[in-house]
Scaffold this motif. Structure first.
Motif, mmCIF file in Angstrom:
data_model
loop_
_atom_site.group_PDB
_atom_site.id
_atom_site.type_symbol
_atom_site.label_atom_id
_atom_site.label_comp_id
_atom_site.label_asym_id
_atom_site.label_seq_id
_atom_site.Cartn_x
_atom_site.Cartn_y
_atom_site.Cartn_z
ATOM 1 N N LEU A 195 0.805 -1.215 0.000
ATOM 2 C CA LEU A 195 0.000 0.000 0.000
ATOM 3 C C LEU A 195 0.838 1.265 0.000
ATOM 4 N N SER A 196 1.887 1.265 0.797
ATOM 5 C CA SER A 196 2.692 2.475 0.938
ATOM 6 C C SER A 196 4.001 2.338 0.181
ATOM 7 N N ASN A 197 4.395 3.382 -0.499
ATOM 8 C CA ASN A 197 5.694 3.395 -1.149
ATOM 9 C C ASN A 197 6.823 3.676 -0.152
ATOM 10 N N ASN A 198 6.447 4.041 1.050
ATOM 11 C CA ASN A 198 7.435 4.267 2.100
ATOM 12 C C ASN A 198 7.804 2.913 2.705
ATOM 13 N N GLN A 199 8.917 2.332 2.269
ATOM 14 C CA GLN A 199 9.282 0.989 2.686
ATOM 15 C C GLN A 199 9.549 0.920 4.193
ATOM 16 N N LYS A 200 10.043 1.979 4.768
ATOM 17 C CA LYS A 200 10.309 1.970 6.195
ATOM 18 C C LYS A 200 9.019 1.831 6.980
ATOM 19 N N ASN A 201 7.988 2.624 6.636
ATOM 20 C CA ASN A 201 6.700 2.514 7.303
ATOM 21 C C ASN A 201 6.059 1.168 7.028
ATOM 22 N N HIS A 202 6.249 0.665 5.803
ATOM 23 C CA HIS A 202 5.648 -0.613 5.437
ATOM 24 C C HIS A 202 6.206 -1.743 6.311
ATOM 25 N N LYS A 203 7.529 -1.787 6.514
ATOM 26 C CA LYS A 203 8.127 -2.821 7.342
ATOM 27 C C LYS A 203 7.703 -2.678 8.796
ATOM 28 N N ALA A 204 7.606 -1.437 9.271
ATOM 29 C CA ALA A 204 7.200 -1.224 10.657
ATOM 30 C C ALA A 204 5.781 -1.712 10.893
ATOM 31 N N ASN A 205 4.893 -1.438 9.952
ATOM 32 C CA ASN A 205 3.505 -1.875 10.098
ATOM 33 C C ASN A 205 3.384 -3.390 10.022
ATOM 34 N N ARG A 206 4.221 -4.035 9.222
ATOM 35 C CA ARG A 206 4.205 -5.496 9.140
ATOM 36 C C ARG A 206 4.620 -6.111 10.479
ATOM 37 N N LYS A 207 5.590 -5.492 11.152
ATOM 38 C CA LYS A 207 6.018 -5.997 12.458
ATOM 39 C C LYS A 207 4.903 -5.864 13.483
ATOM 40 N N LYS A 208 4.064 -4.853 13.326
ATOM 41 C CA LYS A 208 2.962 -4.649 14.263
ATOM 42 C C LYS A 208 1.737 -5.474 13.893
ATOM 43 N N GLY A 209 1.836 -6.259 12.819
ATOM 44 C CA GLY A 209 0.726 -7.116 12.436
ATOM 45 C C GLY A 209 -0.340 -6.425 11.632
ATOM 46 N N ARG A 210 -0.043 -5.274 11.088
ATOM 47 C CA ARG A 210 -1.042 -4.539 10.305
ATOM 48 C C ARG A 210 -0.746 -4.718 8.823
ATOM 49 N N THR A 211 -1.708 -5.241 8.100
ATOM 50 C CA THR A 211 -1.512 -5.478 6.682
ATOM 51 C C THR A 211 -1.687 -4.194 5.899
ATOM 52 N N GLN A 212 -0.924 -4.074 4.816
ATOM 53 C CA GLN A 212 -1.005 -2.888 3.987
ATOM 54 C C GLN A 212 -1.115 -3.276 2.521
ATOM 55 N N ASN A 213 -1.657 -4.448 2.226
ATOM 56 C CA ASN A 213 -1.755 -4.888 0.851
ATOM 57 C C ASN A 213 -3.014 -4.334 0.199
ATOM 58 N N ARG A 214 -2.879 -3.983 -1.044
ATOM 59 C CA ARG A 214 -3.994 -3.439 -1.811
ATOM 60 C C ARG A 214 -3.748 -3.734 -3.275
ATOM 61 N N LEU A 215 -4.711 -3.376 -4.085
ATOM 62 C CA LEU A 215 -4.528 -3.523 -5.518
ATOM 63 C C LEU A 215 -3.479 -2.531 -6.008
ATOM 64 N N GLY A 216 -2.485 -3.038 -6.698
ATOM 65 C CA GLY A 216 -1.480 -2.190 -7.324
ATOM 66 C C GLY A 216 -1.651 -2.217 -8.829
ATOM 67 N N LEU A 217 -1.238 -1.160 -9.498
ATOM 68 C CA LEU A 217 -1.457 -1.011 -10.938
ATOM 69 C C LEU A 217 -0.126 -1.029 -11.688
ATOM 70 N N LYS A 218 -0.134 -1.712 -12.830
ATOM 71 C CA LYS A 218 1.037 -1.768 -13.696
ATOM 72 C C LYS A 218 0.607 -1.466 -15.134
ATOM 73 N N ILE A 219 1.443 -0.708 -15.837
ATOM 74 C CA ILE A 219 1.160 -0.358 -17.231
ATOM 75 C C ILE A 219 1.575 -1.522 -18.125
ATOM 76 N N GLY A 220 0.695 -1.922 -19.025
ATOM 77 C CA GLY A 220 0.979 -3.002 -19.954
ATOM 78 C C GLY A 220 0.648 -2.623 -21.382
ATOM 79 N N ASP A 221 0.859 -3.560 -22.297
ATOM 80 C CA ASP A 221 0.548 -3.432 -23.721
ATOM 81 C C ASP A 221 1.229 -2.212 -24.351
#
Length: 645
Positions: free
Chosen positions: A158-184
């Motif tokens: 969810l967050s592009n801030n990898q530091k916050n993302h790792k901290a939230n994972r340690k606290k048991g809070r998920t931050q997964n969401r739909l991500g978008l990628k350009i194709g074709d």
């Protein structure tokens, strides 16, 4: 070498390892267009899922896509692992995106709203603009940006801030969401220093065929005014993004009609903006969709900043406590009759429809209710088991529920590790003709015995040969496939947690309830109120489709004619395409449902703790049913449910 330094005759493509069809096991066709087909496949050496795009181009229409893809490396651009030249085009091995396209995601939200919430739009379009900014910096214009060419995956945090993302994972809070990628990138071109295509300027040419070639572009719905007569540019890409922002937030496109009408509208007609929009949003859309390229946003980064600064538009939150007013309601209590339970020990874990009737699965037993409303006992156990029944009703399996984790044992005097073997069994289901039954004990070993990485949620039998073990962590769900003898076949996973899952009538397809969102931190939390959702998970080929619902789902049941999603003693009926048709009221508390036949439902209330969500907060409230265990049969033949049986 930079992207702008490549040409069609470049030999840089030889740096990629050629991909042969023999290296991959094709699982199914994902989609096809005028010049390409896309397949889901597994790399035989590693078991990795990939998307294989096989293009076909005439020599005069050779695409630059292979030369462009090999120069790009960005989390919001589809990754390319291998390229091989074929007789009619190229074979591209691409990163796999299991959640489909932005277009399919928009279609899945039609049950709740014609538009996406502002927070969801900001997140998805931020992904797009970050990938587009990188693409433009590499000297490339996409040329065909539209929802069909934007791929979604659950593997982006969810967050592009990898530091916050790792901290939230340690606290048991998920931050997964739909991500978008350009194709074709079939319409992509290289740019010069001015931001325009490096191809020759068509305005200085006299060849009518060359001008016509640029009219054979992507969708004219998302084309900038100048795009109808000129090749792609940075400005035309940003105009296409503006059209998509308009569509996502307002639920409609600024212009519609056949190609010649769209060309006139994009060039001369002014966009229509509702008066209820905030001044900031009006200003953004007006600038993004300006007729003159130089009057639009100068870069993708500038548009991204303006988009993220938007405040909430005038949209009302979804009420998760009541049935939507435009859906017809039918009371089920008037057609329900009780069935004697005959010693069934609660809690009832699931109800499963089979050709012989409906199976009742508890922690220690398996029973069958026949269409004539007879209750038969199939198997009983002294300890809790995972029990699953084949969809064809021919066999079942039971695996003992020992510990959540199975550890190896080793004594001080032993040099070798000794494992505690967990026993299970495979049995023949009750036959309609002879009533013959057989049982075979199986010893679980290999991957079924090793230490579990997660909590087992359910065991499901897929067909006459394979069973599926589904397990979850706080932020992930695993689907492990085994033969009925316990041999491990393979594993798939998604980066979100589910709370309940069942097999649908479609082969290799599951329907599940996605776990409620947990607390997030940072700028990505836009305080938007989103409805709960069910998830369709197709295993072959692997695809994940989320369907938003206007209620907080507690149980989901897959029937032969559709789906029933229950909540707070009510339920929504969905057809096979997951569109809401009607609503039921008067259900038992935390009820589980299945069908005896197309018109008859079997219901069982559950004494297990269940969670509900109020209309004012997302925090789940645990409660226990005070109703005694009961089985009920409802004959819906006299009800108008809005379904065609």
């Amino acid at each position: 070498m930079s992207a702008s330094g490549l040409s069609r005759n470049s030999s840089a493509i030889d740096l990629f390892r050629p991909a042969t069809r023999a290296d991959y096991r094709y699982l199914g066709l994902l989609g096809q267009g005028q010049f390409a087909q896309i397949y889901c496949a597994v790399y035989r050496r590693t078991g990795q899922l990939v998307a294989i795009k096989e293009t076909r181009h005439a020599p005069q229409r050779a695409s630059q896509e292979p030369f462009i893809l090999q120069t790009l490396a960005h989390p919001n651009i589809i990754g390319c692992q291998s390229i091989a030249k074929t007789k009619i085009g190229h074979r591209l091995v691409l990163e796999y995106c299991e959640a489909g396209t932005l277009r399919s995601h928009l279609k899945s939200t039609q049950n709740t709203s014609d538009s996406l919430p502002l927070g969801d739009t900001q997140l998805l379009m931020t992904d797009l603009l970050e990938g587009l900014s990188y693409l433009h910096q590499c000297g490339i214009a996409h040329g065909d940006l539209k929802p069909e060419n934007l791929l979604l995956t659950w593997k982006t945090p969810l967050s592009n801030n990898q530091k916050n993302h790792k901290a939230n994972r340690k606290k048991g809070r998920t931050q997964n969401r739909l991500g978008l990628k350009i194709g074709d990138f079939g319409s992509a071109v290289f740019l010069d220093k001015s931001g325009r295509s490096s191809e020759h300027d068509l305005s200085n040419q006299t060849s009518i065929s060359q001008k016509t070639a640029y009219r054979e572009m992507g969708s004219p719905t998302y084309a900038a005014p100048e795009r109808f007569d000129n090749p792609p540019s940075i400005a035309s890409d940003l105009y296409a993004v503006g059209v998509m922002i308009y569509e996502l937030l307002l639920g409609d496109r600024p212009f519609s009609g056949p190609p010649h009408v769209l060309e006139k509208s994009h060039k001369t007609d002014q966009i229509s903006l509702p008066s209820s929009l905030t001044p900031q949003l009006k200003q953004l859309l007006t600038k993004a969709l300006h007729k003159q390229p130089e009057q639009r946003f100068a870069s993708a980064t500038e548009l991204k900043i303006a988009l993220r600064q938007l405040s909430a538009i005038t949209a009302q939150p979804v009420n998760l406590s009541t049935i939507p007013t435009d859906i017809p309601e039918t009371s089920l209590s008037q057609v329900m009759t009780k069935v004697p339970i005959y010693g069934i020990t609660p809690p009832i874990e699931s109800l499963l429809h089979v050709p012989q009737g409906c199976c009742i699965v508890t922690a220690k037993s398996l029973h069958l209710v026949t269409p004539k409303r007879n209750l038969l006992s199939i198997a009983r156990f002294k300890q809790p088991h995972w029990i699953a029944v084949a969809p064809n009703g021919k066999w079942f399996t039971a695996i003992a529920k020992k510990d959540d984790t199975i550890f190896p044992e080793k004594s001080a005097s032993q040099k070798k590790t000794r494992y505690r073997f967990s026993q299970g069994m495979v049995g023949h289901f009750l036959s309609n003709q002879s009533g013959h039954q057989w049982r075979r004990t199986i010893t679980l070993k290999g991957k079924l015995l090793t230490e579990l990485r997660a909590k087992v949620l359910k065991i499901i039998i897929l067909n006459n040969r394979y069973l599926l073990r589904i397990s979850t962590t706080q932020s992930k769900t695993f689907f492990e496939c085994f033969t009925r003898r316990g041999q491990f076949i393979g594993e798939l996973s998604v980066n979100f947690r589910i709370t309940q899952v069942t097999l649908t009538a479609t082969p290799y397809q599951l329907i599940a309830i996605k776990a409620p969102k947990t607390t997030t931190t940072g700028t990505d939390d836009n305080n938007t109120h989103s409805s709960d959702s069910v998830v369709f998970i197709t295993l072959k080929p692997f695809q994940v489709r989320t369907v938003a619902l206007p209620i907080a789902a507690e149980q989901v049941s897959a029937l032969s004619w559709g789906y029933i999603v229950s909540y707070q003693r009510n339920a929504l009926l969905l057809d096979r395409s997951a569109q809401i048709t009607s609503a039921l009221t008067g259900l038992p508390t935390a009820s589980r449902l299945a069908t005896l036949n197309k018109r008859t439902l079997l219901l069982a209330n559950s004494t297990l703790s269940s969670t509900v969500s109020t209309s004012t907060q997302r925090s789940p409230i645990a409660y226990k049913s005070s109703e005694p265990l009961s089985l009920l049969i409802a004959d819906t033949s006299a009800l108008d449910l809005g379904l065609i049986f």
